[in-house]
Design an enzyme around this catalytic site. Structure first.
Site, short mmCIF file in Angstrom:
data_model
loop_
_atom_site.label_atom_id
_atom_site.label_comp_id
_atom_site.label_asym_id
_atom_site.label_seq_id
_atom_site.Cartn_x
_atom_site.Cartn_y
_atom_site.Cartn_z
N ASN A 212 0.85 -1.18 0.00
CA ASN A 212 0.00 0.00 0.00
C ASN A 212 0.89 1.24 0.00
OD1 ASN A 212 0.70 0.67 2.75
ND2 ASN A 212 -0.89 -0.73 3.48
N GLU A 215 3.21 1.74 3.01
CA GLU A 215 4.35 0.83 2.99
C GLU A 215 5.41 1.29 1.99
OE1 GLU A 215 1.78 -3.18 4.21
OE2 GLU A 215 2.12 -2.68 2.12
N ASP A 283 -5.65 -9.05 0.99
CA ASP A 283 -5.60 -10.46 0.61
C ASP A 283 -6.41 -10.71 -0.66
OD1 ASP A 283 -4.14 -11.07 2.99
OD2 ASP A 283 -6.03 -11.08 4.10
#
Length: 345
Positions: A212, A215, A283
């Site tokens: 993301n 990050e 996920d």
């Protein structure tokens, strides 16, 4: 706007999902949701008393990734470790019920299943809202015997797979040390992707990843001042890791796909601006992205489908999955202007 032909092409890719074999290697988590009604304020302390209604357990982490893949129609094998405890037993039962092959999941009496308990409370006729999360962390250090067993299960699974996902939540299974083993066994012929919450830079030489925006900022060590700097940062990270592409998720700002020698692709978010629940959305994104690549999609097509899947799942409560039917319907709806995509045709 996506053309009608492009929308049909995306739907056709989803229809190929059922023929794909995907291996997930990583940290399986039991996501528990405790629902209750607020009855009154306690006389012992200034806190609400919650009358328990019911508890649900859903696959989380690598297990949620595997569940999303089976929901999309893939044949899925999971390599992970759970404890010989109630959470582990229930998690394996849930996964088996969804069709995930759990023969590669090791049950260790010396290991505690990582469990995240979310307490959702509300008045009698109101929507239940999450008020607290309690984490029961599993062990992160495995002995040599258990590590060797994980590697053995993984090697056998990679040789049968058409795509591999490494799901690293920091609990020991999705460890950077497995990268070389996966690369060697995969032989470069199948897509190998990683989703790492803490240490993406320790997983070089794979096909792609789905960090993301936060990050990405952490990995490059600086805050981009505008979109152009964000693009440059994404390209820098992609080149540093030796990836063919990097799909950066940006919440309400959609996604950005970085490919070598191509202009960055910006994909607008789909659906309402206020998500119902973002639990496990990452996920869903990497599951769809990988499955699309394994089905012959380009990175741009795979990113578009991952964006659609993410938009669907955040409108569901709890740790949820997306079906192939939902994704096809979303893809075919795109030519009607449900989303604008920059650089995709």
């Amino acid at each position: 706007m996506i053309s009608t032909n492009a929308s049909k092409a995306l739907a056709d890719i989803v229809r190929k999902f059922s023929r794909r074999k995907i291996l997930v290697v990583g940290d399986a988590i039991a996501d528990q949701f405790v629902y209750g009604e607020i009855s009154r304020v306690s006389r012992e302390a200034p806190v609400f008393i919650l009358r328990h209604e019911h508890t649900e357990t859903a696959p989380g982490g690598a297990a949620n990734c595997a569940a999303n893949l089976t929901s999309l129609g893939a044949q899925v094998s999971l390599v992970s470790v759970v404890g010989k405890d109630e959470s582990g037993t229930e998690l394996l039962q849930k996964l088996s019920n969804t069709g995930v092959d759990c023969s590669g999941v090791l049950v260790s009496p010396d290991h505690r299943t990582t469990t995240k308990v979310r307490v959702l409370a509300g008045q009698s006729h109101s929507t239940r809202q999450q008020v607290i999360r309690i984490d029961y962390d599993g062990e992160t250090d495995f002995d040599l015997k258990l590590r060797a067993q994980v590697t053995e299960q993984m090697s056998g699974g990679v040789r049968r797979a058409e795509g591999v996902i490494i799901s690293d939540y920091g609990y020991g299974v999705g460890n950077p040390s497995i990268t070389q083993t996966v690369r060697t066994d995969a032989g470069g012929g199948i897509p190998v992707l990683v989703d790492s919450r803490f240490r993406l830079s320790a997983f070089p030489g794979l096909t792609s990843a789905t960090p993301n925006e936060d990050e990405l900022v952490h990995l490059i060590g600086r805050e981009p001042v505008d979109v152009r700097e964000l693009e440059a940062a994404g390209l820098e990270l992609c080149q540093r890791l030796g990836y063919r592409a990097l799909l950066i998720t940006r919440g309400s700002n959609g996604m950005m796909l970085i490919e070598a020698e191509k202009e960055p692709l910006h994909i607008a978010a789909v659906g309402p601006h206020e998500p119902v629940d973002v639990t496990g959305a990452g996920d869903t994104v990497i599951a769809t992205y990988t499955l699309a690549l394994a089905s012959g999609a380009s990175f741009a097509e795979a990113a578009q489908l991952a964006n659609l899947a993410g938009g669907i799942v955040v409108m569901k409560r709890g740790t949820a999955t997306v079906t192939a039917e939902e994704l096809i319907a979303a893809a075919l709806g795109q030519d009607q202007g449900a989303a604008k995509v920059i650089g995709f045709s």
